[in-house]
Scaffold this active site. Structure first.
Site, mmCIF file in Angstrom:
data_model
loop_
_atom_site.group_PDB
_atom_site.id
_atom_site.type_symbol
_atom_site.label_atom_id
_atom_site.label_comp_id
_atom_site.label_asym_id
_atom_site.label_seq_id
_atom_site.Cartn_x
_atom_site.Cartn_y
_atom_site.Cartn_z
ATOM 1 N N GLY A 108 0.573 16.096 -1.105
ATOM 2 C CA GLY A 108 -0.572 15.505 -2.145
ATOM 3 C C GLY A 108 -0.027 15.468 -3.890
ATOM 4 C CD GLU A 131 0.995 14.117 3.739
ATOM 5 O OE1 GLU A 131 1.936 13.831 3.702
ATOM 6 O OE2 GLU A 131 0.625 13.696 2.448
#
Ligand code: HXC
Length: 257
Positions: A108, A131
């Site tokens: 993010g 991720e």
């Protein structure tokens, strides 16, 4: 009163927003998302700010979405709350946004930096979308924005392996606008913001909108959009002033409105 960000005004018409969750390397939790999107929206609407710098600490811009907050959640909760949709507010900020990145910009964090308009990186910065190592995929636009920024070959490499890249590779790949020695990052970012904020605000906002249109439309439509907004700028004080100042060999005095 914000707890996860600090808002300062280091120069006229410049805002500096610093992410401040040092214990979690500025990981983005819901509170940070709410505070940051609200702050940027308000600065954008204030009329007093011509450019906004978003930065973190020397160690981390942002080490990702908050894994501890996300970990226990179910599919139904993520779907019902449309987790991360709140970040779309950043794409509605019309004022130029500059990410000043030192240290980790992961997951993010990399996605947040890519939502900004210019990405300035300290030589200590590291970028990546790890991720996949957590059993998920980018969820704040990374699969789309990284691919547009650096192309399929590199984006697939980073997203499928979770590998992170140093600032110089990110700069060579086209992710980073400028590479800056870490000690100068903050002052350089403020200088770039000051430069942008000194321009006609309506021209800067329009320029940002036109460049972003390139990611949303085909070439013919995009060029037509550019030409139409170019024409529209001839209705502004700042166009008359900017061109008069050039002819009269003096600095322009933009009204920023
Ligand atoms: C929550 C985090 C965090 C994160 C770090 N911390 N990253 N907490 N969410 N994303 C916390 C650690 O748990 C630790 O807290 C403290 O910050 C310091 O981190 P360390 O790991 O001790 O530091 P270091 O050894 O220097 O390693 C730094 C690091 C590592 C390489 C950045 O923290 C790391 O790999 N972080 C996760 C990076 C990541 O996978 N990001 C993507 C997240 S998912 P304690 O309490 O132990 O001291 C994402 C996408 C969302 O962003 C979309 C998909 C759903």
């Amino acid at each position: 009163m914000t707890e996860t960000i600090i808002i300062e005004h280091p120069a006229p018409r410049v805002a500096l927003v610093t992410l401040n969750r040092p214990k979690a390397l500025n990981a983005l939790n819901l509170q940070t998302m709410r505070e940051l999107t609200l702050a940027l929206t308000e600065l954008d609407r204030s009329g007093d700010v011509g450019a906004i710098v978003l930065t973190g600490s020397d160690r981390a811009f942002v080490a990702g979405a908050d894994i501890k907050e996300m970990a226990p959640r179910t599919f139904s909760e993520m779907h019902a709350e449309d987790w991360f949709a709140g970040w779309d507010a950043l794409t509605r900020v019309r004022t130029p946004l500059i990410a000043a990145v030192a240290g980790h910009a992961l997951g993010g964090g990399c996605e947040l930096a890519m939502m900004c308009d210019l990405l300035l990186a300290a030589d200590t910065a590291r970028f990546g979308q790890p991720e996949i190592t957590l059993g998920v995929i980018p969820g704040m636009g990374g699969s789309q924005r990284l691919t547009r920024a650096i192309g399929k070959a590199k984006a697939m490499d980073l997203i499928l392996t979770g590998r992170t890249i140093p600032a110089d590779e990110a700069e060579r790949s086209g992710l980073v606008s400028r590479l800056i020695p870490a000690a100068d990052l903050r002052s350089e970012a403020i200088a770039v913001a000051t430069k942008i904020a000194s321009m006609s605000h309506i021209a800067a906002v329009t320029a940002k909108e036109a460049v972003n249109r390139a990611f949303e439309t085909g070439l013919t439509e995009g060029v037509l959009f550019e030409r139409r907004v170019f024409h529209a700028l001839f209705a502004t004080h700042d166009q008359k002033e900017g061109m008069a100042a050039f002819t009269e060999k003096r600095p322009p005095e933009f009204r920023h409105a």
